[in-house]
Design a protein around this motif. Structure first.
Motif, PDB file in Angstrom:
ATOM      1  N   ARG A  47     -19.140   7.643   6.060  1.00  0.00           N
ATOM      2  CA  ARG A  47     -19.240   8.872   5.237  1.00  0.00           C
ATOM      3  C   ARG A  47     -17.893   9.227   4.624  1.00  0.00           C
ATOM      4  NH1 ARG A  47     -23.169  11.815   9.443  1.00  0.00           N
ATOM      5  NH2 ARG A  47     -25.130  11.103   8.535  1.00  0.00           N
ATOM      6  N   ARG A  48     -16.802   9.114   5.420  1.00  0.00           N
ATOM      7  CA  ARG A  48     -15.467   9.404   4.889  1.00  0.00           C
ATOM      8  C   ARG A  48     -15.113   8.427   3.770  1.00  0.00           C
ATOM      9  NH1 ARG A  48     -14.161   9.904  10.395  1.00  0.00           N
ATOM     10  NH2 ARG A  48     -13.110   7.885  10.305  1.00  0.00           N
ATOM     11  N   GLY A  49     -15.443   7.159   3.980  1.00  0.00           N
ATOM     12  CA  GLY A  49     -15.171   6.154   2.959  1.00  0.00           C
ATOM     13  C   GLY A  49     -15.942   6.430   1.675  1.00  0.00           C
ATOM     14  N   LEU A  50     -17.192   6.796   1.803  1.00  0.00           N
ATOM     15  CA  LEU A  50     -17.994   7.125   0.618  1.00  0.00           C
ATOM     16  C   LEU A  50     -17.450   8.358  -0.091  1.00  0.00           C
ATOM     17  CD1 LEU A  50     -21.581   6.423   1.995  1.00  0.00           C
ATOM     18  CD2 LEU A  50     -20.286   5.054   0.332  1.00  0.00           C
ATOM     19  N   ALA A  51     -16.992   9.337   0.672  1.00  0.00           N
ATOM     20  CA  ALA A  51     -16.397  10.537   0.077  1.00  0.00           C
ATOM     21  C   ALA A  51     -15.102  10.172  -0.661  1.00  0.00           C
ATOM     22  CB  ALA A  51     -16.118  11.587   1.151  1.00  0.00           C
ATOM     23  N   ASP A  52     -14.309   9.268  -0.091  1.00  0.00           N
ATOM     24  CA  ASP A  52     -13.092   8.818  -0.763  1.00  0.00           C
ATOM     25  C   ASP A  52     -13.417   8.137  -2.088  1.00  0.00           C
ATOM     26  OD1 ASP A  52     -11.397   9.799   1.192  1.00  0.00           O
ATOM     27  OD2 ASP A  52     -11.173   7.868   2.219  1.00  0.00           O
ATOM     28  N   VAL A  53     -14.439   7.295  -2.084  1.00  0.00           N
ATOM     29  CA  VAL A  53     -14.849   6.618  -3.317  1.00  0.00           C
ATOM     30  C   VAL A  53     -15.298   7.647  -4.343  1.00  0.00           C
ATOM     31  CG1 VAL A  53     -16.550   5.067  -4.351  1.00  0.00           C
ATOM     32  CG2 VAL A  53     -15.422   4.435  -2.208  1.00  0.00           C
ATOM     33  N   ALA A  54     -16.130   8.583  -3.923  1.00  0.00           N
ATOM     34  CA  ALA A  54     -16.637   9.607  -4.842  1.00  0.00           C
ATOM     35  C   ALA A  54     -15.510  10.459  -5.416  1.00  0.00           C
ATOM     36  CB  ALA A  54     -17.661  10.487  -4.127  1.00  0.00           C
ATOM     37  N   ALA A  55     -14.455  10.682  -4.632  1.00  0.00           N
ATOM     38  CA  ALA A  55     -13.333  11.508  -5.074  1.00  0.00           C
ATOM     39  C   ALA A  55     -12.270  10.686  -5.809  1.00  0.00           C
ATOM     40  CB  ALA A  55     -12.718  12.223  -3.881  1.00  0.00           C
ATOM     41  N   GLY A  56     -12.480   9.391  -5.915  1.00  0.00           N
ATOM     42  CA  GLY A  56     -11.532   8.546  -6.612  1.00  0.00           C
ATOM     43  C   GLY A  56     -10.310   8.164  -5.788  1.00  0.00           C
ATOM     44  N   ARG A  57     -10.376   8.350  -4.497  1.00  0.00           N
ATOM     45  CA  ARG A  57      -9.248   8.010  -3.625  1.00  0.00           C
ATOM     46  C   ARG A  57      -9.382   6.556  -3.162  1.00  0.00           C
ATOM     47  NH1 ARG A  57     -10.782  13.280  -1.607  1.00  0.00           N
ATOM     48  NH2 ARG A  57     -11.981  12.218   0.018  1.00  0.00           N
ATOM     49  N   VAL A  58      -9.291   5.652  -4.117  1.00  0.00           N
ATOM     50  CA  VAL A  58      -9.429   4.229  -3.826  1.00  0.00           C
ATOM     51  C   VAL A  58      -8.355   3.449  -4.575  1.00  0.00           C
ATOM     52  CG1 VAL A  58     -11.918   4.347  -3.390  1.00  0.00           C
ATOM     53  CG2 VAL A  58     -11.091   3.909  -5.687  1.00  0.00           C
ATOM     54  N   THR A  59      -8.093   2.230  -4.113  1.00  0.00           N
ATOM     55  CA  THR A  59      -7.172   1.319  -4.788  1.00  0.00           C
ATOM     56  C   THR A  59      -7.958   0.072  -5.160  1.00  0.00           C
ATOM     57  OG1 THR A  59      -5.338   2.114  -3.415  1.00  0.00           O
ATOM     58  CG2 THR A  59      -5.040  -0.008  -4.510  1.00  0.00           C
ATOM     59  N   PRO A  60      -7.901  -0.313  -6.437  1.00  0.00           N
ATOM     60  CA  PRO A  60      -8.601  -1.534  -6.831  1.00  0.00           C
ATOM     61  C   PRO A  60      -8.088  -2.730  -6.016  1.00  0.00           C
ATOM     62  CG  PRO A  60      -7.911  -0.296  -8.763  1.00  0.00           C
ATOM     63  CD  PRO A  60      -7.260   0.350  -7.570  1.00  0.00           C
ATOM     64  N   LEU A  61      -8.966  -3.658  -5.713  1.00  0.00           N
ATOM     65  CA  LEU A  61      -8.628  -4.801  -4.870  1.00  0.00           C
ATOM     66  C   LEU A  61      -7.446  -5.587  -5.425  1.00  0.00           C
ATOM     67  CD1 LEU A  61      -9.141  -6.612  -2.452  1.00  0.00           C
ATOM     68  CD2 LEU A  61     -10.860  -7.815  -3.820  1.00  0.00           C
ATOM     69  N   GLN A  62      -7.426  -5.834  -6.721  1.00  0.00           N
ATOM     70  CA  GLN A  62      -6.328  -6.614  -7.313  1.00  0.00           C
ATOM     71  C   GLN A  62      -4.991  -5.906  -7.107  1.00  0.00           C
ATOM     72  OE1 GLN A  62      -7.812  -7.113 -11.293  1.00  0.00           O
ATOM     73  NE2 GLN A  62      -8.654  -9.150 -10.837  1.00  0.00           N
ATOM     74  N   GLU A  63      -4.966  -4.603  -7.266  1.00  0.00           N
ATOM     75  CA  GLU A  63      -3.741  -3.830  -7.057  1.00  0.00           C
ATOM     76  C   GLU A  63      -3.313  -3.897  -5.596  1.00  0.00           C
ATOM     77  OE1 GLU A  63      -2.376   0.832  -7.209  1.00  0.00           O
ATOM     78  OE2 GLU A  63      -3.858   0.144  -8.682  1.00  0.00           O
ATOM     79  N   PHE A  64      -4.267  -3.753  -4.708  1.00  0.00           N
ATOM     80  CA  PHE A  64      -3.967  -3.841  -3.281  1.00  0.00           C
ATOM     81  C   PHE A  64      -3.396  -5.208  -2.928  1.00  0.00           C
ATOM     82  CE2 PHE A  64      -5.339  -5.325   0.902  1.00  0.00           C
ATOM     83  CZ  PHE A  64      -4.685  -4.407   1.725  1.00  0.00           C
ATOM     84  N   GLU A  65      -4.034  -6.265  -3.413  1.00  0.00           N
ATOM     85  CA  GLU A  65      -3.576  -7.622  -3.114  1.00  0.00           C
ATOM     86  C   GLU A  65      -2.156  -7.852  -3.621  1.00  0.00           C
ATOM     87  OE1 GLU A  65      -6.636 -10.158  -4.748  1.00  0.00           O
ATOM     88  OE2 GLU A  65      -7.576 -10.375  -2.765  1.00  0.00           O
ATOM     89  N   THR A  66      -1.850  -7.346  -4.815  1.00  0.00           N
ATOM     90  CA  THR A  66      -0.518  -7.500  -5.379  1.00  0.00           C
ATOM     91  C   THR A  66       0.522  -6.793  -4.521  1.00  0.00           C
ATOM     92  OG1 THR A  66      -1.422  -7.656  -7.598  1.00  0.00           O
ATOM     93  CG2 THR A  66       0.912  -7.095  -7.425  1.00  0.00           C
ATOM     94  N   GLU A  67       0.221  -5.577  -4.095  1.00  0.00           N
ATOM     95  CA  GLU A  67       1.156  -4.789  -3.285  1.00  0.00           C
ATOM     96  C   GLU A  67       1.263  -5.343  -1.858  1.00  0.00           C
ATOM     97  OE1 GLU A  67       0.020  -0.697  -3.399  1.00  0.00           O
ATOM     98  OE2 GLU A  67       0.241  -0.572  -5.568  1.00  0.00           O
ATOM     99  N   PHE A  68       0.175  -5.893  -1.353  1.00  0.00           N
ATOM    100  CA  PHE A  68       0.148  -6.378   0.023  1.00  0.00           C
ATOM    101  C   PHE A  68       0.968  -7.647   0.196  1.00  0.00           C
ATOM    102  CE2 PHE A  68      -1.954  -8.598   3.595  1.00  0.00           C
ATOM    103  CZ  PHE A  68      -1.755  -7.642   4.582  1.00  0.00           C
ATOM    104  N   ARG A  69       0.989  -8.476  -0.827  1.00  0.00           N
ATOM    105  CA  ARG A  69       1.677  -9.767  -0.737  1.00  0.00           C
ATOM    106  C   ARG A  69       3.117  -9.587  -0.907  1.00  0.00           C
ATOM    107  NH1 ARG A  69      -2.357 -14.203  -3.226  1.00  0.00           N
ATOM    108  NH2 ARG A  69      -4.180 -13.348  -2.271  1.00  0.00           N
TER     109      ARG A  69
END
Length: 69
Positions: A47-69
């Protein structure tokens, strides 16, 4: 209530109950309670994850992968 279990599972439950200093009934009840709590926590996390998505509190996967590496 009577429940028929695989003999190996019954042995496992009896051994773990005894090593925990619990009756089989108390041990099984504790396992079921722990499972219910884990299920409730999982549902709340979803539920918290879905609320984060609905509120736009997400990081696109490509951006995450770039920052993570």
């Amino acid at each position: 209530m009577t429940i028929t279990l695989d003999p190996a599972l019954e042995t496992y439950i009896r051994e773990h109950a005894a090593s925990s200093g619990m009756t089989v009934d108390a041990y099984v009840e504790a396992l079921i309670r722990a499972d219910r709590i884990a299920e409730q926590e999982s549902i709340e996390a979803i539920r918290r994850g879905l609320a984060d998505v609905a509120a736009g509190r997400v990081t696109p996967l490509q951006e995450f992968e770039t920052e993570f590496r």
